[in-house]
Scaffold this motif. Structure first.
Motif, PDB file in Angstrom:
ATOM      1  N   THR A  98       0.854  -1.187   0.000  1.00 33.66           N
ATOM      2  CA  THR A  98       0.000   0.000   0.000  1.00 33.66           C
ATOM      3  C   THR A  98       0.887   1.233   0.000  1.00 33.66           C
ATOM      4  O   THR A  98       1.976   1.201   0.578  1.00 33.66           O
ATOM      5  CB  THR A  98      -0.927   0.036   1.233  1.00 33.66           C
ATOM      6  OG1 THR A  98      -0.139  -0.082   2.429  1.00 33.66           O
ATOM      7  CG2 THR A  98      -1.952  -1.054   1.179  1.00 33.66           C
ATOM      8  N   GLY A 150      -6.614   0.051  -6.360  1.00 36.79           N
ATOM      9  CA  GLY A 150      -7.844  -0.375  -5.712  1.00 36.79           C
ATOM     10  C   GLY A 150      -8.419  -1.690  -6.173  1.00 36.79           C
ATOM     11  O   GLY A 150      -9.040  -2.429  -5.394  1.00 36.79           O
ATOM     12  N   LYS A 167      -7.519  -4.948  -4.230  1.00 38.67           N
ATOM     13  CA  LYS A 167      -8.349  -5.217  -3.057  1.00 38.67           C
ATOM     14  C   LYS A 167      -9.686  -5.820  -3.471  1.00 38.67           C
ATOM     15  O   LYS A 167     -10.151  -6.811  -2.882  1.00 38.67           O
ATOM     16  CB  LYS A 167      -8.572  -3.929  -2.271  1.00 38.67           C
ATOM     17  CG  LYS A 167      -9.420  -4.109  -1.015  1.00 38.67           C
ATOM     18  CD  LYS A 167      -9.531  -2.807  -0.228  1.00 38.67           C
ATOM     19  CE  LYS A 167     -10.343  -3.012   1.043  1.00 38.67           C
ATOM     20  NZ  LYS A 167     -10.412  -1.775   1.855  1.00 38.67           N
ATOM     21  N   THR A 189      -1.773  -6.268   3.979  1.00 45.20           N
ATOM     22  CA  THR A 189      -1.094  -5.119   3.397  1.00 45.20           C
ATOM     23  C   THR A 189       0.316  -4.947   3.947  1.00 45.20           C
ATOM     24  O   THR A 189       0.573  -5.162   5.128  1.00 45.20           O
ATOM     25  CB  THR A 189      -1.892  -3.825   3.641  1.00 45.20           C
ATOM     26  OG1 THR A 189      -2.063  -3.624   5.050  1.00 45.20           O
ATOM     27  CG2 THR A 189      -3.246  -3.900   2.974  1.00 45.20           C
ATOM     28  N   GLU A 192      -8.827   6.849   0.000  1.00 42.31           N
ATOM     29  CA  GLU A 192      -9.682   5.671   0.080  1.00 42.31           C
ATOM     30  C   GLU A 192      -9.493   4.747  -1.112  1.00 42.31           C
ATOM     31  O   GLU A 192      -9.546   3.518  -0.966  1.00 42.31           O
ATOM     32  CB  GLU A 192     -11.153   6.097   0.182  1.00 42.31           C
ATOM     33  CG  GLU A 192     -12.110   4.933   0.394  1.00 42.31           C
ATOM     34  CD  GLU A 192     -13.550   5.396   0.512  1.00 42.31           C
ATOM     35  OE1 GLU A 192     -14.426   4.556   0.726  1.00 42.31           O
ATOM     36  OE2 GLU A 192     -13.785   6.625   0.372  1.00 42.31           O
ATOM     37  N   ASP A 210      -6.557   2.354  -0.371  1.00 45.39           N
ATOM     38  CA  ASP A 210      -6.569   1.654   0.910  1.00 45.39           C
ATOM     39  C   ASP A 210      -5.691   2.349   1.946  1.00 45.39           C
ATOM     40  O   ASP A 210      -4.997   1.705   2.736  1.00 45.39           O
ATOM     41  CB  ASP A 210      -6.127   0.194   0.743  1.00 45.39           C
ATOM     42  CG  ASP A 210      -6.643  -0.686   1.885  1.00 45.39           C
ATOM     43  OD1 ASP A 210      -7.807  -0.500   2.289  1.00 45.39           O
ATOM     44  OD2 ASP A 210      -5.880  -1.554   2.363  1.00 45.39           O
TER      45      ASP A 210
END
Length: 395
Positions: A118, A122, A125, A137, A355, A358
């Motif tokens: 991370t 996205g 995930k 992560t 967001e 993550d």
């Protein structure tokens, strides 16, 4: 190629432009979010696609392996990356994420742990969690020399969580890091110690900015290549994402079989669209001159936005080595991610924030911005971004 030419993309079924209204409230927003470019593809690709369209019949397309496409891909990888592959070991999917999902479902079981770094792309995930696997992560460390892998954290978590698979993004999205051969060897050594399968997402590997060098994982560590799968596509490089085509390479026949079995549960996930194969062939056989010019233009755009942002705000732009995605640290702002998103939307610049990658507030506050756009659009977008950052800093 005139990369300064502005193309009207509204009302062209573009997610980036027409779809922006589903993401942002401001109808005048400049979309600088999703990863596609505002440049026309190379002329040879356009001509090849036009020729295919002109025949007027758009039925199912033959399997890539039944055509000259595998040898075309092999020639491109040899030319670009000095990577000599066996064409018969190639597999195909509707996109890199689709291929990753096939590997996750085919090579791991529900509940298995899969690790990645991370900030993450996205869809990693989404692919892991949709397959009912456990996401682990491994946060990258932000240093003065750039983003680095936390090796102690990586090995500790692999051991603690009995990790079965690792997803490496090479070069990394969103930070733009191009991993060095030494880093790749260290990564493989840890995975080899615990027999972890490696999926290497190299979709941005042709977008290496001048002065940097990319190495495929399999060429650096051939001794472990039976335990890795590399995913590539011309989609980011030549702006062909809408053709929904990618390929992957592994020397492990069991991996190929398992992925094909996983694919059988879906609906023709490895069949390309009608236009994908002629587009790939034209790209890989005649697209190099265009790509050389593109990389220079992208590097200039990145330097421009870095100079503008860092001279007028306290934001820090990551010294990206690849991709056309700027990773901007705005952690100095005393606002929440929601407040930042609202201000950016109202200010008319459409970007992505924590967001999507993550990240939480404890990780800082970040923006990912797509700078693969004509300079006039970039200038306006950056001016809007700077004003938003200045206003938030003074509030």
């Amino acid at each position: 190629m005139n990369f300064d030419q502005v193309h009207q993309r509204h009302n062209t079924y573009s997610i980036k432009w027409d779809g922006a209204q589903d993401v942002y409230q401001n109808p005048e927003v400049i979309p600088m979010w999703i990863a596609d470019m505002d440049f026309q593809s190379p002329k040879p690709i356009i001509e090849a696609v036009q020729k295919q369209v002109a025949q007027g019949i758009y039925g199912y397309t033959v399997e890539p392996g039944m055509t000259e496409i595998p040898s075309v891909i092999a020639q491109w990888l040899q030319q670009r990356n000095a990577w000599q592959i066996v064409p018969e070991n190639l597999g195909y999917s509707a996109g890199v994420v689709n291929g990753l999902s096939m590997a996750i479902r085919g090579l791991t079981k529900e509940g298995d742990a899969i690790i990645t770094q991370t900030p993450l792309y996205g869809h990693f995930k989404l692919a892991i969690e949709a397959s009912k696997r456990q996401l682990i992560t491994n946060p990258l460390m932000k240093t003065a020399q750039g983003y680095q892998i936390d090796w102690v954290d990586l090995e500790t978590k692999i051991q603690t969580h009995h990790v079965k698979m690792a997803i490496l993004c090479n070069p990394h999205n969103p930070t733009g890091r191009v991993w060095t051969p030494a880093e790749l060897r260290h990564f493989v050594q840890i995975c080899q110690k615990y027999q972890v399968i490696i999926l290497s997402d190299d979709i941005h590997s042709d977008l290496i900015l001048p002065g940097n060098h990319y190495s495929p994982l399999a060429t650096v560590c051939p001794e472990y290549q039976d335990h890795m799968i590399t995913f590539k596509s011309p989609s980011k490089t030549f702006n062909l994402a809408g053709f929904q085509f990618a390929y992957y390479y592994t020397t492990n026949e069991a991996y190929q079989t398992a992925m094909q079995q996983a694919a059988s549960y879906a609906s023709n996930p490895d069949l390309p669209t009608t236009l994908a194969l002629p587009a790939l062939k034209a790209a890989y056989q005649a697209g190099q001159p265009w790509l050389d010019e593109l990389l220079i233009y992208l590097a200039d755009n990145l330097q421009f936005l870095t100079d503008q942002i860092e001279s007028q705000t306290k934001a820090q732009v990551t010294r990206s080595q690849a991709t056309y995605l700027a990773w901007i640290d705005v952690s100095y702002l005393k606002v929440s991610e929601e407040q930042l998103q609202m201000a950016l939307d109202q200010g008319g610049v459409g970007v992505q924030t924590n967001e999507e990658f993550d990240l939480t507030a404890q990780d800082g506050l970040f923006i990912r911005l797509n700078f693969a756009t004509p300079r006039t659009i970039l200038e306006e977008g950056i001016q809007r971004l700077i004003k938003v950052l200045q206003d938030l800093d003074q509030a």
